[in-house]
Design a protein around this motif. Structure first.
Motif, PDB file in Angstrom:
ATOM      1  N   ILE A  97       0.858  -1.189   0.000  1.00 54.47           N
ATOM      2  CA  ILE A  97       0.000   0.000   0.000  1.00 54.47           C
ATOM      3  C   ILE A  97       0.894   1.239   0.000  1.00 54.47           C
ATOM      4  O   ILE A  97       1.711   1.419   0.902  1.00 54.47           O
ATOM      5  CB  ILE A  97      -0.938   0.012   1.219  1.00 54.47           C
ATOM      6  N   ASN A  98       0.762   2.064  -1.024  1.00 55.78           N
ATOM      7  CA  ASN A  98       1.642   3.219  -1.184  1.00 55.78           C
ATOM      8  C   ASN A  98       1.126   4.478  -0.489  1.00 55.78           C
ATOM      9  O   ASN A  98       1.903   5.357  -0.128  1.00 55.78           O
ATOM     10  CB  ASN A  98       1.849   3.523  -2.667  1.00 55.78           C
ATOM     11  N   SER A  99      -0.178   4.585  -0.331  1.00 58.18           N
ATOM     12  CA  SER A  99      -0.781   5.772   0.285  1.00 58.18           C
ATOM     13  C   SER A  99      -2.219   5.438   0.649  1.00 58.18           C
ATOM     14  O   SER A  99      -2.715   4.343   0.349  1.00 58.18           O
ATOM     15  CB  SER A  99      -0.732   6.975  -0.672  1.00 58.18           C
ATOM     16  N   ILE A 100      -2.886   6.381   1.303  1.00 57.48           N
ATOM     17  CA  ILE A 100      -4.291   6.204   1.671  1.00 57.48           C
ATOM     18  C   ILE A 100      -5.104   7.341   1.059  1.00 57.48           C
ATOM     19  O   ILE A 100      -4.757   8.516   1.216  1.00 57.48           O
ATOM     20  CB  ILE A 100      -4.481   6.195   3.200  1.00 57.48           C
ATOM     21  N   ILE A 101      -6.144   6.984   0.348  1.00 61.22           N
ATOM     22  CA  ILE A 101      -7.089   7.975  -0.169  1.00 61.22           C
ATOM     23  C   ILE A 101      -8.205   8.125   0.863  1.00 61.22           C
ATOM     24  O   ILE A 101      -8.880   7.157   1.207  1.00 61.22           O
ATOM     25  CB  ILE A 101      -7.689   7.541  -1.518  1.00 61.22           C
ATOM     26  N   LEU A 102      -8.356   9.346   1.376  1.00 66.00           N
ATOM     27  CA  LEU A 102      -9.399   9.635   2.363  1.00 66.00           C
ATOM     28  C   LEU A 102     -10.462  10.520   1.717  1.00 66.00           C
ATOM     29  O   LEU A 102     -10.155  11.598   1.204  1.00 66.00           O
ATOM     30  CB  LEU A 102      -8.793  10.360   3.572  1.00 66.00           C
ATOM     31  N   GLY A 103     -11.692  10.045   1.733  1.00 64.15           N
ATOM     32  CA  GLY A 103     -12.822  10.835   1.241  1.00 64.15           C
ATOM     33  C   GLY A 103     -13.787  11.106   2.377  1.00 64.15           C
ATOM     34  O   GLY A 103     -14.147  10.200   3.127  1.00 64.15           O
ATOM     35  N   THR A 104     -14.188  12.377   2.551  1.00 64.16           N
ATOM     36  CA  THR A 104     -15.147  12.745   3.596  1.00 64.16           C
ATOM     37  C   THR A 104     -16.404  13.291   2.932  1.00 64.16           C
ATOM     38  O   THR A 104     -16.324  14.033   1.947  1.00 64.16           O
ATOM     39  CB  THR A 104     -14.543  13.791   4.547  1.00 64.16           C
ATOM     40  N   VAL A 105     -17.556  12.924   3.471  1.00 61.30           N
ATOM     41  CA  VAL A 105     -18.818  13.196   2.785  1.00 61.30           C
ATOM     42  C   VAL A 105     -19.874  13.692   3.772  1.00 61.30           C
ATOM     43  O   VAL A 105     -20.001  13.147   4.878  1.00 61.30           O
ATOM     44  CB  VAL A 105     -19.343  11.919   2.083  1.00 61.30           C
ATOM     45  N   TYR A 106     -20.614  14.716   3.354  1.00 62.73           N
ATOM     46  CA  TYR A 106     -21.883  15.030   4.018  1.00 62.73           C
ATOM     47  C   TYR A 106     -22.969  14.949   2.959  1.00 62.73           C
ATOM     48  O   TYR A 106     -22.961  15.692   1.979  1.00 62.73           O
ATOM     49  CB  TYR A 106     -21.872  16.413   4.667  1.00 62.73           C
ATOM     50  N   HIS A 107     -23.915  14.016   3.145  1.00 62.41           N
ATOM     51  CA  HIS A 107     -24.978  13.747   2.171  1.00 62.41           C
ATOM     52  C   HIS A 107     -26.322  14.062   2.811  1.00 62.41           C
ATOM     53  O   HIS A 107     -26.877  13.228   3.536  1.00 62.41           O
ATOM     54  CB  HIS A 107     -24.911  12.271   1.754  1.00 62.41           C
ATOM     55  N   PRO A 108     -26.862  15.266   2.598  1.00 63.00           N
ATOM     56  CA  PRO A 108     -28.145  15.624   3.213  1.00 63.00           C
ATOM     57  C   PRO A 108     -29.271  14.695   2.770  1.00 63.00           C
ATOM     58  O   PRO A 108     -29.204  14.096   1.688  1.00 63.00           O
ATOM     59  CB  PRO A 108     -28.384  17.052   2.703  1.00 63.00           C
ATOM     60  N   PRO A 109     -30.308  14.559   3.600  1.00 67.61           N
ATOM     61  CA  PRO A 109     -31.394  13.607   3.299  1.00 67.61           C
ATOM     62  C   PRO A 109     -32.053  13.849   1.946  1.00 67.61           C
ATOM     63  O   PRO A 109     -32.477  12.904   1.288  1.00 67.61           O
ATOM     64  CB  PRO A 109     -32.386  13.825   4.449  1.00 67.61           C
ATOM     65  N   GLN A 110     -32.158  15.111   1.524  1.00 64.54           N
ATOM     66  CA  GLN A 110     -32.881  15.403   0.291  1.00 64.54           C
ATOM     67  C   GLN A 110     -32.034  15.239  -0.963  1.00 64.54           C
ATOM     68  O   GLN A 110     -32.545  15.325  -2.080  1.00 64.54           O
ATOM     69  CB  GLN A 110     -33.439  16.842   0.333  1.00 64.54           C
ATOM     70  N   ASN A 111     -30.741  14.982  -0.830  1.00 67.53           N
ATOM     71  CA  ASN A 111     -29.860  14.902  -1.995  1.00 67.53           C
ATOM     72  C   ASN A 111     -30.025  13.589  -2.754  1.00 67.53           C
ATOM     73  O   ASN A 111     -30.521  12.594  -2.233  1.00 67.53           O
ATOM     74  CB  ASN A 111     -28.400  15.089  -1.584  1.00 67.53           C
ATOM     75  N   ASP A 112     -29.575  13.611  -4.005  1.00 73.76           N
ATOM     76  CA  ASP A 112     -29.753  12.502  -4.939  1.00 73.76           C
ATOM     77  C   ASP A 112     -28.721  11.402  -4.676  1.00 73.76           C
ATOM     78  O   ASP A 112     -27.519  11.638  -4.771  1.00 73.76           O
ATOM     79  CB  ASP A 112     -29.607  13.042  -6.372  1.00 73.76           C
ATOM     80  N   ASN A 113     -29.200  10.188  -4.374  1.00 74.46           N
ATOM     81  CA  ASN A 113     -28.306   9.056  -4.144  1.00 74.46           C
ATOM     82  C   ASN A 113     -27.468   8.723  -5.378  1.00 74.46           C
ATOM     83  O   ASN A 113     -26.289   8.388  -5.274  1.00 74.46           O
ATOM     84  CB  ASN A 113     -29.097   7.816  -3.728  1.00 74.46           C
ATOM     85  N   ASP A 114     -28.094   8.784  -6.561  1.00 74.80           N
ATOM     86  CA  ASP A 114     -27.384   8.429  -7.790  1.00 74.80           C
ATOM     87  C   ASP A 114     -26.240   9.401  -8.070  1.00 74.80           C
ATOM     88  O   ASP A 114     -25.170   8.996  -8.530  1.00 74.80           O
ATOM     89  CB  ASP A 114     -28.345   8.416  -8.978  1.00 74.80           C
ATOM     90  N   LYS A 115     -26.457  10.683  -7.796  1.00 76.33           N
ATOM     91  CA  LYS A 115     -25.396  11.676  -8.012  1.00 76.33           C
ATOM     92  C   LYS A 115     -24.216  11.422  -7.083  1.00 76.33           C
ATOM     93  O   LYS A 115     -23.055  11.503  -7.492  1.00 76.33           O
ATOM     94  CB  LYS A 115     -25.933  13.095  -7.786  1.00 76.33           C
ATOM     95  N   LEU A 116     -24.503  11.118  -5.818  1.00 75.48           N
ATOM     96  CA  LEU A 116     -23.418  10.848  -4.877  1.00 75.48           C
ATOM     97  C   LEU A 116     -22.669   9.581  -5.290  1.00 75.48           C
ATOM     98  O   LEU A 116     -21.431   9.543  -5.270  1.00 75.48           O
ATOM     99  CB  LEU A 116     -23.948  10.694  -3.454  1.00 75.48           C
TER     100      LEU A 116
END
Length: 273
Positions: A97-116
């Protein structure tokens, strides 16, 4: 957090008490009136993404220990998705493993699941293309996000198994490095937040040893190549010209070549993980 500003002391104490290397706050509710100096925590770099034009609510703020080598990846930002992306290079990482990709997310209830979901796929694909052999940790407040084939596509495992708000798991951690971590702990909320805090800690147990595989490879050292050249040069090809059909020519040619290769370039078995 549902506003960091009035809970900053509680947040700083929670980070210190749990000796966190990285802390991610969703629903930071920060605006341009709140400078980095006002929310800074000694010993940590502050990385924030507020909602544009000081819109109310939302926002993400990530604290990363200053001793860590990391870069933010702003090219992955999407105006319709509240997320932050980082590449981390700790001093010690598991082999391969060369590095770690960290993704942080805030997904409000009304937002589109498919877009996320599309954003996560595109961001991870782009990250892995730029930083091959990276581990993945994707975390945040996902509300009622439906992953679909997201986890199976990147060999991710859910690490939060207990409710984080009421009877629901709204805050989740997806990781390809699950063998190096215990299941996430659920801690009391910070201040008057209505979400529990989530703590992910390295496992003390050794990860399961990966299965080994053997491949067959010919020994192509220079001496063997010279032997093959001499063998082919000494071969009597006259019978090949007296065969009547293409099939017979091919069969005889293939037999002669295969015999020479097997004789001069022996096969060795190589083990790898």
């Amino acid at each position: 957090a549902r506003s960091m500003v009035n809970k900053l002391e509680d947040i700083a104490c929670s980070i210190a008490n749990n000796n966190c290397d990285i802390a991610v706050i969703t629903e930071s509710w920060l605006t341009s009136n709140v400078t980095d100096q006002l929310i800074s925590i000694p010993g940590y770099a502050t990385c924030r993404r507020d909602r544009p034009n000081d819109q109310r609510g939302g926002g993400i703020c990530t604290f990363i220990k200053s001793i860590f080598n990391f870069n933010e990846l702003p090219n992955l930002n999407d105006p319709d998705i509240e997320s932050q992306w980082f590449v981390l290079r700790p001093h010690r990482l598991p082999r391969g493993i060369n590095s770690i990709i960290l993704g942080t997310v805030y997904h409000p209830p009304q937002n589109d699941n498919d877009k996320l979901r599309a954003h996560l796929f595109q961001s991870i694909d782009s990250s892995l293309a730029a930083y091959p052999n990276s581990g993945l940790i994707i975390l945040g407040d996902f509300n009622h996000f439906i992953p679909g084939n997201f986890c199976s596509s990147f060999k991710l495992k859910k690490l939060v198994l207990l409710p984080t708000r009421g009877n629901n798991i709204l805050d989740q951690i997806f990781s390809s490095l699950s063998m190096y971590y215990d299941d996430a702990l659920i801690l009391p909320p910070v201040g008057l937040s209505d979400h529990s805090s989530v703590l992910l800690q390295p496992s003390n147990a050794q990860p399961t040893k990966l299965p080994s595989t053997r491949i067959q490879k010919r020994d192509c050292k220079p001496a063997n190549k010279r032997a093959l050249f001499s063998s082919l040069k000494a071969t009597n090809w006259t019978p090949l010209y007296h065969t009547n059909t293409c099939e017979d020519k091919f069969s005889l040619f293939h037999s002669q070549i295969t015999t020479a290769i097997n004789s001069c370039l022996p096969v060795r078995s190589i083990k790898f993980h």
